[in-house]
Design an enzyme around this catalytic site. Sequence first.
Site, PDB file in Angstrom:
ATOM      1  N   ASP A 194       0.846  -1.197   0.000  1.00  0.00           N
ATOM      2  CA  ASP A 194       0.000   0.000   0.000  1.00  0.00           C
ATOM      3  C   ASP A 194       0.882   1.247   0.000  1.00  0.00           C
ATOM      4  O   ASP A 194       1.855   1.315   0.751  1.00  0.00           O
ATOM      5  CB  ASP A 194      -0.891   0.007   1.242  1.00  0.00           C
ATOM      6  CG  ASP A 194      -2.361   0.097   0.886  1.00  0.00           C
ATOM      7  OD1 ASP A 194      -2.731   1.106   0.270  1.00  0.00           O
ATOM      8  OD2 ASP A 194      -3.122  -0.824   1.210  1.00  0.00           O
TER       9      ASP A 194
ATOM     10  N   ASP B 202      -3.385   4.539  -2.254  1.00  0.00           N
ATOM     11  CA  ASP B 202      -4.556   4.978  -1.497  1.00  0.00           C
ATOM     12  C   ASP B 202      -5.027   6.355  -1.966  1.00  0.00           C
ATOM     13  O   ASP B 202      -4.213   7.269  -2.108  1.00  0.00           O
ATOM     14  CB  ASP B 202      -4.165   5.024  -0.009  1.00  0.00           C
ATOM     15  CG  ASP B 202      -5.346   5.248   0.906  1.00  0.00           C
ATOM     16  OD1 ASP B 202      -6.228   4.383   0.935  1.00  0.00           O
ATOM     17  OD2 ASP B 202      -5.368   6.282   1.599  1.00  0.00           O
TER      18      ASP B 202
ATOM     19  N   GLU C 284      -6.418   3.715  -6.111  1.00  0.00           N
ATOM     20  CA  GLU C 284      -7.770   3.855  -5.547  1.00  0.00           C
ATOM     21  C   GLU C 284      -8.252   5.263  -5.871  1.00  0.00           C
ATOM     22  O   GLU C 284      -7.601   6.246  -5.512  1.00  0.00           O
ATOM     23  CB  GLU C 284      -7.728   3.640  -4.035  1.00  0.00           C
ATOM     24  CG  GLU C 284      -9.113   3.745  -3.410  1.00  0.00           C
ATOM     25  CD  GLU C 284      -9.096   3.944  -1.900  1.00  0.00           C
ATOM     26  OE1 GLU C 284     -10.039   3.484  -1.249  1.00  0.00           O
ATOM     27  OE2 GLU C 284      -8.154   4.579  -1.377  1.00  0.00           O
TER      28      GLU C 284
ATOM     29  N   HIS D  68     -11.175  -4.113   2.231  1.00  0.00           N
ATOM     30  CA  HIS D  68     -11.195  -3.771   3.663  1.00  0.00           C
ATOM     31  C   HIS D  68     -12.142  -2.625   3.994  1.00  0.00           C
ATOM     32  O   HIS D  68     -12.447  -2.388   5.165  1.00  0.00           O
ATOM     33  CB  HIS D  68      -9.775  -3.417   4.129  1.00  0.00           C
ATOM     34  CG  HIS D  68      -9.256  -2.182   3.456  1.00  0.00           C
ATOM     35  ND1 HIS D  68      -8.918  -2.146   2.117  1.00  0.00           N
ATOM     36  CD2 HIS D  68      -9.038  -0.932   3.922  1.00  0.00           C
ATOM     37  CE1 HIS D  68      -8.510  -0.931   1.798  1.00  0.00           C
ATOM     38  NE2 HIS D  68      -8.575  -0.172   2.874  1.00  0.00           N
ATOM     39  N   ASP D  69     -12.598  -1.890   2.973  1.00  0.00           N
ATOM     40  CA  ASP D  69     -13.499  -0.758   3.195  1.00  0.00           C
ATOM     41  C   ASP D  69     -14.949  -1.080   2.842  1.00  0.00           C
ATOM     42  O   ASP D  69     -15.824  -0.221   2.978  1.00  0.00           O
ATOM     43  CB  ASP D  69     -13.063   0.442   2.346  1.00  0.00           C
ATOM     44  CG  ASP D  69     -11.881   1.185   2.945  1.00  0.00           C
ATOM     45  OD1 ASP D  69     -11.687   1.104   4.173  1.00  0.00           O
ATOM     46  OD2 ASP D  69     -11.144   1.836   2.179  1.00  0.00           O
TER      47      ASP D  69
END
Length: 560
Positions: free
Chosen positions: A98, A200, A257, A330-331
């Site tokens: 990440d 991210d 993302e 994960h979100d």
Amino acid sequence: MQKAWWKESVVYQIYPRSFMDSNADGIGDIQGIISKLDYLKELGIDTIWLSPVYESPNDDNGYDISNYLSIMKEFGSMKDWEELLMEIHRRDMRLIMDLVVNHTSDEHEWFIQAKTSKENPYRDYYIWRDPKEDGSEPNNWASNFGGSAWEFNEETGDYYLHLFSKKQPDLNWENKKLREEIYTMMKWWLDKGIDGFRMDVINFISKVEGLPDGELKPGKQYASGSKYYRTGPFIHDYLQEMHRNVLSHYDVMTVGEMPGVTPEQAIDYTAEERNELNMVFQFEHVGLDNGPNGKWDLKPLNLHDLKKSLSRWQEALGDKGWNSLYFNNHDQPRALSRYADDGRYRIQSAKMLATLLHMMKGTPYVYQGEELGMTNVAFETITDYRDIETLRVYEELRNLGWTEEMIMMSIHAKSRDNARTPMQWSADENAGFTTGTPWINVNPNYQKINAENELNNPESVFYYYQKLIRLRKQNEIIVYGDYKLILEYHPEIYAYIRTYQDKRLLVICNFYENNPAFELPRDIHFMTKQLLASNYETEEQSDISRFTLQPYEARVYLLN
């Protein structure tokens, strides 16, 4: 279109805190991940995306980084991480990390320095503004986690911008020195041997000059400023500079993302000749069950909306860009509980959703536990939840007069903690995740839904995922074929055709528990057919021109 390893990959996302605990402290860790690499190899995974393991005060579960070059002690040491990378590569798998560079933690050394004085050399690494004449915030932007996007700094008498938690100050990408620091850090990790980055909220890094007020909705104290920081004026310059200075020197995979990104913008980000990113994560299809008042306002998924959304992305990117394929991360709450049936038809539903996604054009992502058919959790009280967004929204909705029952119903459906309950390895205590007390409670259904049960059952969701992954490696049409939606207006069936060279792939998915009739469109001709996958016992020779589907049935045929 050029072929590439990352187009042919299947990626598995590990959320380390919840994956596997090796030292009984209740928190997943790097040694825990190492102990389960053979499991991932057996599934057929070739690339692992590891959510943040960097040093962090953990305000937003590791997405608030205080040191990019060290490992959070709860997860282990740099030596553990190096062993992980070595063990992944030894199994012919790859690792992507990440990259969180829209913001840091407020405990990062840069910010600790920056907030001390307006003359500090690190001051311009962040975004500062003076208060308005009445002492209020510089603009009316809302944080993505609720409340104001500005926090007052006593030492310097002004505000800093944080699009997320107040402990996540936004970095100032207009500062060339900051960008160079970030590129140096990226090279440091790439030189260690990692295989790429998941970036991210990377489309937030360029903000519109002047940071204008957002449009305030009636009854709201703060406005969304997103049109002033999503896909901002210099975003393509920054990404091309990053590619030029860093990424072009390594054989790596990148996925950005990008909340709010459109297919047209995604082409600009992912077109090979533009030298920016390989693919993006877009959110259109995972917002289709949001009501008019956003995520916590529940509404059922409309299948036609899903067809329209996924098809729009498949067709628009076509041969111009590249899609990432996902329902879970994960979100996001568990797709099985959102879009299908996590009760009576849980196994059929899990296989159907997997079929729909894995047969599309793009790189598929599997989120930990998805391959077991893991479901949402319904904790009884708010005290069982850990997610910063969930805890904040609970207070906000109470203040708006929602009843406890209404609030908990929304949280059960949409909390990010649905994805963060511990991985269910066995029917042992705490699902085999830890011998200690888990940092967040295990989903009570672990005694039925767990990896040990799945691996002992040849008809399990796990082995169906394994089969889909194997089919993708064996059939180029699944990776590179063109996509075309059929039966566009059928209320229950999602079906599409993939075409590559002289072959066609027919994918048929029943999204509900009824028994609709499938009719093959008359313009689809073939000499021979081969049943590649199905989630029910199906006769290879059965006629496919017209047949009745069983609840949540999925079939894949190769047509010649």
